[in-house]
Design a protein around this motif. Structure first.
Motif, short mmCIF file in Angstrom:
data_model
loop_
_atom_site.label_atom_id
_atom_site.label_comp_id
_atom_site.label_asym_id
_atom_site.label_seq_id
_atom_site.Cartn_x
_atom_site.Cartn_y
_atom_site.Cartn_z
N SER A 125 -0.08 11.95 -9.32
CA SER A 125 -0.91 13.12 -9.02
C SER A 125 -0.25 14.28 -9.75
CB SER A 125 -0.97 13.38 -7.52
OG SER A 125 -1.71 12.35 -6.89
N SER A 155 -5.46 13.96 -8.47
CA SER A 155 -4.88 12.62 -8.58
C SER A 155 -5.20 12.04 -9.95
CB SER A 155 -5.45 11.72 -7.48
OG SER A 155 -6.81 11.44 -7.76
N SER A 189 0.85 -1.19 0.00
CA SER A 189 0.00 0.00 0.00
C SER A 189 0.88 1.24 0.00
CB SER A 189 -0.89 0.04 1.24
OG SER A 189 -1.79 -1.05 1.24
N THR A 203 0.94 5.72 -1.55
CA THR A 203 0.22 6.88 -2.06
C THR A 203 1.13 7.74 -2.91
OG1 THR A 203 -1.23 8.71 -1.43
CG2 THR A 203 0.74 8.38 -0.07
N THR A 204 0.53 8.60 -3.68
CA THR A 204 1.26 9.61 -4.42
C THR A 204 1.13 10.93 -3.68
OG1 THR A 204 -0.64 10.24 -5.79
CG2 THR A 204 0.74 8.43 -6.60
N SER A 205 1.87 11.92 -4.12
CA SER A 205 1.80 13.24 -3.48
C SER A 205 2.10 14.31 -4.51
CB SER A 205 2.82 13.33 -2.35
OG SER A 205 2.83 14.62 -1.79
N SER A 241 6.44 6.44 -5.29
CA SER A 241 5.34 6.49 -4.33
C SER A 241 5.89 6.58 -2.92
CB SER A 241 4.44 5.25 -4.47
OG SER A 241 5.12 4.11 -3.99
#
Length: 182
Positions: free
Chosen positions: A50, A154, A28, A30-32, A121
């Motif tokens: 994103s 995103s 798991s 995320t992008t930022s 990521s």
């Protein structure tokens, strides 16, 4: 400006906090995409897909503020391969999608995981072993009098609307300052 080590250090600390957390961070992540404004300068830092754009001249000009980190871009692909990863399309993962919509993904050699559709990521530690990075890219620009607004979104936005379509939508609401309807 040009003092980006502070921003890089923030992402380094975020990555450490994620690693030390109790959450499922192996598969798991995320992008930022962050935009900092200081005076009349804008600094955009991004990781993943994103994206941020600056809309100017009543929607007639669009300035990309970030670059998507896709696994099949040459620089990203080379890093992943150098670290033992593979970049490929896995058509067998679903038979319901049209093949032209399949993204390139990052995989462990001869495996069907992690299948990450970005090359950078926060989190996604299994993918970090095969070349995925948390390092951000930074773009800075001077803000001008014709610049209207910044849109940050995103892949949920950018996979469905072009930058031009977003600029058209936002421009309709700019004069009325009706951000929520935009």
């Amino acid at each position: 400006l040009n003092n980006y080590h502070i921003i890089h250090e923030v992402y380094k600390q975020i990555e450490k906090e994620i690693k030390d957390s109790e959450y499922d961070k192996e598969f798991s992540g995320t992008t930022s995409c962050s935009v900092f404004i200081t005076g009349n300068y804008l600094i955009c830092s991004n990781i993943g897909d994103s994206r941020a754009i600056m809309i100017s001249q009543r929607g007639k000009a669009i300035t990309p503020l970030s670059t998507d980190h896709k696994p099949n871009s040459p620089k990203e692909k080379n890093r992943i391969i150098k670290h033992g990863g593979e970049v490929r399309i896995n058509y067998s993962s679903s038979s319901t999608l049209c093949q032209e919509n399949y993204p390139f993904r990052v995989y462990a050699p001869e495996k069907d995981y992690p299948g990450l559709a970005v090359s950078r990521s926060l989190g996604d530690f299994v993918a970090k072993n095969i070349g995925v990075s948390y390092e951000d890219d930074i773009i800075d620009i001077q803000i001008g009098k014709d610049d209207m607004c910044i849109v940050i979104g995103s892949d949920g936005l950018w996979d469905h609307l072009t930058e031009e379509e977003v600029a058209t939508i936002v421009s309709k609401y700019y004069d009325s300052k009706n951000n929520e309807d935009a």
